[in-house]
Design a protein around this motif. Sequence first.
Motif, mmCIF file in Angstrom:
data_model
loop_
_atom_site.group_PDB
_atom_site.id
_atom_site.type_symbol
_atom_site.label_atom_id
_atom_site.label_comp_id
_atom_site.label_asym_id
_atom_site.label_seq_id
_atom_site.Cartn_x
_atom_site.Cartn_y
_atom_site.Cartn_z
ATOM 1 N N GLU A 40 9.549 32.197 26.059
ATOM 2 C CA GLU A 40 10.386 31.360 25.187
ATOM 3 C C GLU A 40 9.672 31.044 23.879
ATOM 4 O OE1 GLU A 40 13.141 29.059 28.516
ATOM 5 O OE2 GLU A 40 11.460 27.969 27.616
ATOM 6 N N ALA A 41 8.387 30.756 23.942
ATOM 7 C CA ALA A 41 7.629 30.445 22.728
ATOM 8 C C ALA A 41 7.552 31.660 21.807
ATOM 9 C CB ALA A 41 6.223 29.967 23.094
ATOM 10 N N ARG A 42 7.389 32.828 22.374
ATOM 11 C CA ARG A 42 7.260 34.061 21.579
ATOM 12 C C ARG A 42 8.582 34.485 20.955
ATOM 13 N NH1 ARG A 42 2.910 37.724 24.880
ATOM 14 N NH2 ARG A 42 1.424 36.047 25.209
ATOM 15 N N THR A 43 9.688 34.248 21.662
ATOM 16 C CA THR A 43 10.986 34.690 21.154
ATOM 17 C C THR A 43 11.711 33.602 20.368
ATOM 18 O OG1 THR A 43 12.122 33.995 23.179
ATOM 19 C CG2 THR A 43 11.332 36.291 23.079
ATOM 20 N N GLY A 44 11.349 32.359 20.637
ATOM 21 C CA GLY A 44 12.021 31.250 19.966
ATOM 22 C C GLY A 44 13.360 30.881 20.584
ATOM 23 N N VAL A 45 13.669 31.444 21.763
ATOM 24 C CA VAL A 45 14.916 31.113 22.451
ATOM 25 C C VAL A 45 14.642 30.891 23.936
ATOM 26 C CG1 VAL A 45 16.427 32.353 20.843
ATOM 27 C CG2 VAL A 45 15.545 33.535 22.846
ATOM 28 N N LYS A 46 15.566 30.210 24.602
ATOM 29 C CA LYS A 46 15.446 29.913 26.029
ATOM 30 C C LYS A 46 15.763 31.161 26.866
ATOM 31 C CE LYS A 46 14.625 25.452 25.769
ATOM 32 N NZ LYS A 46 13.318 24.940 26.166
ATOM 33 N N ILE A 47 15.217 31.193 28.083
ATOM 34 C CA ILE A 47 15.425 32.326 28.999
ATOM 35 C C ILE A 47 16.914 32.623 29.220
ATOM 36 C CG2 ILE A 47 15.034 33.190 31.358
ATOM 37 C CD1 ILE A 47 12.434 33.084 29.703
ATOM 38 N N PRO A 48 17.776 31.613 29.477
ATOM 39 C CA PRO A 48 19.197 31.936 29.670
ATOM 40 C C PRO A 48 19.809 32.674 28.466
ATOM 41 C CG PRO A 48 18.765 29.701 30.425
ATOM 42 C CD PRO A 48 17.510 30.182 29.732
ATOM 43 N N ILE A 50 18.165 34.732 26.439
ATOM 44 C CA ILE A 50 17.677 36.118 26.510
ATOM 45 C C ILE A 50 18.512 36.906 27.512
ATOM 46 C CG2 ILE A 50 15.721 37.615 27.101
ATOM 47 C CD1 ILE A 50 13.875 35.295 26.159
ATOM 48 N N PHE A 51 18.781 36.318 28.675
ATOM 49 C CA PHE A 51 19.616 36.978 29.687
ATOM 50 C C PHE A 51 21.005 37.269 29.118
ATOM 51 C CE2 PHE A 51 16.521 36.240 32.906
ATOM 52 C CZ PHE A 51 16.902 36.930 34.036
ATOM 53 N N GLU A 52 21.562 36.309 28.388
ATOM 54 C CA GLU A 52 22.908 36.452 27.828
ATOM 55 C C GLU A 52 22.967 37.582 26.804
ATOM 56 O OE1 GLU A 52 25.568 33.637 25.021
ATOM 57 O OE2 GLU A 52 24.755 32.643 26.812
ATOM 58 N N ILE A 53 21.957 37.665 25.940
ATOM 59 C CA ILE A 53 21.961 38.653 24.864
ATOM 60 C C ILE A 53 21.454 40.017 25.317
ATOM 61 C CG2 ILE A 53 20.948 39.223 22.602
ATOM 62 C CD1 ILE A 53 20.890 36.162 22.065
ATOM 63 N N ASP A 57 17.508 43.296 32.231
ATOM 64 C CA ASP A 57 16.568 44.368 31.865
ATOM 65 C C ASP A 57 15.755 44.010 30.617
ATOM 66 O OD1 ASP A 57 17.302 45.923 34.015
ATOM 67 O OD2 ASP A 57 18.604 47.253 32.852
ATOM 68 N N GLY A 58 16.443 43.472 29.603
ATOM 69 C CA GLY A 58 15.745 43.072 28.383
ATOM 70 C C GLY A 58 14.725 41.979 28.659
ATOM 71 N N PHE A 59 15.121 41.022 29.480
ATOM 72 C CA PHE A 59 14.195 39.956 29.830
ATOM 73 C C PHE A 59 12.990 40.511 30.583
ATOM 74 C CE2 PHE A 59 12.577 37.102 33.108
ATOM 75 C CZ PHE A 59 12.032 36.113 32.302
ATOM 76 N N ARG A 60 13.228 41.403 31.540
ATOM 77 C CA ARG A 60 12.135 41.955 32.351
ATOM 78 C C ARG A 60 11.134 42.737 31.499
ATOM 79 N NH1 ARG A 60 12.172 38.468 36.257
ATOM 80 N NH2 ARG A 60 14.172 38.363 37.294
ATOM 81 N N LYS A 61 11.610 43.420 30.462
ATOM 82 C CA LYS A 61 10.689 44.133 29.553
ATOM 83 C C LYS A 61 9.787 43.136 28.831
ATOM 84 C CE LYS A 61 13.609 48.125 28.833
ATOM 85 N NZ LYS A 61 14.686 48.676 28.040
ATOM 86 N N ARG A 62 10.369 42.050 28.363
ATOM 87 C CA ARG A 62 9.576 41.011 27.696
ATOM 88 C C ARG A 62 8.579 40.389 28.674
ATOM 89 N NH1 ARG A 62 11.469 39.516 22.764
ATOM 90 N NH2 ARG A 62 13.531 40.254 22.190
#
Length: 175
Positions: A40-48, A50-53, A57-62
């Motif tokens: 979350e700190a690196r992307t500037g957004v919350k985990i939910p 990231i899952f939504e966008i 799979d995208g979250f797991r890569k991060r």
Amino acid sequence: MINCRCIVLVGMPGSGKTTVGRELAKRLGLRFADSDHEIEARTGVKIPTIFEIEGEDGFRKRETQTLDELTTESDLVLATGGGAVINPLNRTLLSERCAVVYLNVPPHILWERTRHDRSRPLLQVPDPKGRLQQLYTARDPLYREVAHIIVEGGRGTPHAMVRMVEKELQVLCAH
């Protein structure tokens, strides 16, 4: 040889990884990190979000990228996300670079702890209790595969769990 200066906590959502990890780090004089909070700190957004966008799979890569970086550190206690063990590469990174502790908490206790938490994307389904059981059944063998230490949790206080982890680490790291 196991790197006892990098300690990783794995387990299901609600197993106490962050709570136990914070106190363990404090007691051992190590830095504490939570891989989900790092993402979350690196992307500037919350985990939910990231899952939504990006989807899971995208979250797991991060997650893999973050774990790869964090597990090269020493003097660290790291709490992982519940699904970190899904990726075989993550399991290798964790078990080869750090001492891995599995906080094993039964699904019915996990349900009690997480049932009002809306920040867990994988539990936002019509039957979250059933979903927790499915996740536990699928992930338990993976947690066991990666773990150097298994601590049975759910019955005692976080402080008691920290004491159990410390005791097991002393035995593991004495060799």
